[in-house]
Design an enzyme around this catalytic site. Structure first.
Site, PDB file in Angstrom:
ATOM      1  NE  ARG A   1     -17.921  54.428 -25.508  1.00  0.00           N
ATOM      2  CZ  ARG A   1     -17.347  54.680 -26.693  1.00  0.00           C
ATOM      3  NH1 ARG A   1     -16.128  55.173 -26.750  1.00  0.00           N
ATOM      4  NH2 ARG A   1     -18.009  54.443 -27.806  1.00  0.00           N
TER       5      ARG A   1
ATOM      6  CE1 TYR B   1     -10.584  47.294  -2.572  1.00  0.00           C
ATOM      7  CE2 TYR B   1     -10.222  47.668  -4.913  1.00  0.00           C
ATOM      8  CZ  TYR B   1     -11.020  47.231  -3.873  1.00  0.00           C
ATOM      9  OH  TYR B   1     -12.256  46.722  -4.138  1.00  0.00           O
TER      10      TYR B   1
ATOM     11  CG  ASP C   1      -5.586  54.677  -4.716  1.00  0.00           C
ATOM     12  OD1 ASP C   1      -6.224  55.566  -4.128  1.00  0.00           O
ATOM     13  OD2 ASP C   1      -6.085  53.571  -5.015  1.00  0.00           O
TER      14      ASP C   1
ATOM     15  CE  LYS D   1     -13.988  52.596  -1.078  1.00  0.00           C
ATOM     16  NZ  LYS D   1     -13.959  52.176  -2.465  1.00  0.00           N
TER      17      LYS D   1
HETATM   18  C1  LIG Z   1      -7.551  52.649  -2.047  1.00  0.00           C
HETATM   19  C2  LIG Z   1      -8.575  52.161  -3.020  1.00  0.00           C
HETATM   20  N1  LIG Z   1      -8.340  52.315  -4.335  1.00  0.00           N
HETATM   21  C3  LIG Z   1      -9.234  51.892  -5.260  1.00  0.00           C
HETATM   22  C4  LIG Z   1     -10.403  51.259  -4.896  1.00  0.00           C
HETATM   23  C5  LIG Z   1     -11.368  50.784  -5.969  1.00  0.00           C
HETATM   24  O1  LIG Z   1     -12.405  51.693  -6.088  1.00  0.00           O
HETATM   25  P1  LIG Z   1     -13.901  51.342  -6.575  1.00  0.00           P
HETATM   26  O2  LIG Z   1     -14.488  50.435  -5.548  1.00  0.00           O
HETATM   27  O3  LIG Z   1     -14.546  52.691  -6.665  1.00  0.00           O
HETATM   28  O4  LIG Z   1     -13.764  50.684  -7.913  1.00  0.00           O
HETATM   29  C6  LIG Z   1     -10.693  51.100  -3.541  1.00  0.00           C
HETATM   30  C7  LIG Z   1     -11.959  50.433  -3.144  1.00  0.00           C
HETATM   31  O5  LIG Z   1     -12.174  50.042  -2.025  1.00  0.00           O
HETATM   32  C8  LIG Z   1      -9.749  51.552  -2.584  1.00  0.00           C
HETATM   33  O6  LIG Z   1      -9.968  51.395  -1.253  1.00  0.00           O
END
Ligand SMILES: Cc1ncc(COP(=O)(O)O)c(C=O)c1O
Length: 388
Positions: free
Chosen positions: A55, A108, A177, A202
């Site tokens: 972990r 998001y 992000d 992604k």
């Molecule tokens: C820009 C962005 N940040 C964070 C996330 C969240 O990621 P996860 O689905 O891997 O938890 C996403 C998911 O679509 C995203 O598009």
């Protein structure tokens, strides 16, 4: 320092010290023997480095972390089970009751959900500063400024240098992000932002077969994040997923070039099509943030959004007519994906927010894969044909 493509392949990857295995193996173990009492005491006291429990750290996960740290130009990185686990770990590590979290979005949806529906229950105040002049972004209570760029789904660009400068001047932690751009196209730390994070699900993974998240930044902040956000919150990345992610990162530069080539060709084709009212792609001079994108990004990424003149009915016919694009949420896979934000990812948002963000009934989002752009354009052309 070696160049980006070389680092993507080599950093963190060493022949396995016990067997000489050329590719870093999957260390599928929950715990690690520390051998004797004294060594255990020293390791737990932080006096001797090493792995104690998966972990908190795992050698396969470490390969992925070291690659991302290197590509983002960071001192260190910490990996998580998903992008949301990474974002919540940042919040739980660096925010306290009474702190204000300010963001520039749109974000998001899951991130906004965490901020408004979870963090506010722990006494964190959350404020959306999108659209406000920079002088009004921060208040005396602001502790963290969170930004996404390019944004979803209309690919607006936020100014990372401005975010970094304001954060430094006001002693506010800045977090970007970088999921849509990846370090191949934008490195937020170079622009003065403190921490960069990803949904590794992604582009970093790139093959749509695993979930993961990662945060990169200064060593001290990463030690704090590992101690609290990972060790105490617990969203650890598993070794099998880490293996897929570190393998994905090795080809990130090649895939991103192909994604950009495809998206540029698709955007240019869509822009001259009569059934298309508007194309959102930061690489097009018609995009409202094109100049900023040109300063901040090396190329413009694999995401394209288009608005059809015929509204929702046209969007439905177009999406159902596509053959190479799979209708699905998520993005950044080698396969092309297409989605209708208003009825899927953004379905819960109130009408005025949808309108402000340009998420109209006729808007379609494309995640352009690495297929031959000529085949993608032929597919789009035949799916648009009924609308002409
Ligand atoms: C820009 C962005 N940040 C964070 C996330 C969240 O990621 P996860 O689905 O891997 O938890 C996403 C998911 O679509 C995203 O598009």
């Amino acid at each position: 320092m070696k160049r980006f493509r070389t680092r993507a392949v080599h950093v963190g990857s060493h022949p396995d010290p016990t067997t000489g295995a050329h590719v870093s193996p999957v260390y599928r173990t929950s715990t690690f023997s520390y051998g004797n009492f004294e060594r255990g005491r020293r390791m737990f006291a932080g006096e001797e480095p090493g792995y104690v429990y998966s972990r908190i750290g795992n050698p396969t996960v470490r390969v992925f972390e070291e690659k991302v740290a290197s590509l983002e130009g960071a001192e260190d990185a910490v990996a998580f089970a998903s992008g949301m686990a990474a974002i919540s770990a940042v919040a739980f590590t660096f925010l306290h009751p009474g702190d204000e979290l300010v963001f520039l979005g749109p974000l998001y949806g899951g991130t906004e959900g965490l901020f408004f529906e979870v963090l506010t229950r722990f006494g964190v105040e959350v404020r959306d500063a999108s659209g406000l002049p920079p002088a009004e972004w921060l208040s005396a209570k602001t502790r963290l400024l969170y930004v996404e760029t390019p944004t979803n789904p209309t690919l607006r660009i936020n100014d990372l240098a401005l975010v970094g400068r304001l954060g430094r001047e006001r002693g506010v932690l800045t977090v970007a992000d970088n999921t849509f751009a990846t370090p191949y196209l934008t490195r937020p730390l170079e622009h003065g932002v403190d921490l960069v994070l990803h949904s590794a699900t992604k582009y970093l993974g790139g093959h749509g077969d695993t979930l993961g998240g990662v945060v990169a930044g200064p060593a001290e902040a990463m030690a704090e994040l590992r101690a609290h956000g990972l060790r105490h919150v617990g969203g650890a990345l598993g070794p099998e997923d880490a293996f897929l992610l570190m393998r994905g990162v090795k080809t990130l530069p090649l895939r991103m070039e192909a994604h950009c080539n495809g998206a540029e060709a698709v955007a240019a084709f869509l822009e001259q099509h009569p059934a298309v009212a508007r194309v959102y792609y930061p690489g097009l001079p018609s995009h409202p943030d094109h100049e900023l994108a040109a300063r901040q990004m090396d190329r413009y990424g694999g995401m394209v959004a288009l608005e059809l003149t015929g509204g929702e009915r046209a969007a439905q016919r177009f999406l159902d007519g596509l053959e190479l694009f799979t209708q699905a949420v998520s993005l950044g896979d080698v396969e092309s994906l297409a989605t209708h934000p208003a009825s899927t990812t953004h379905e819960l948002l109130p009408a005025e927010v949808l309108e402000r963000q340009g998420i109209t009934p006729g808007l379609v989002r494309l995640s352009v894969g690495i297929e031959d752009p000529r085949d993608l354009i032929e597919d789009i052309e035949q799916a648009l044909a009924p609308m002409e």
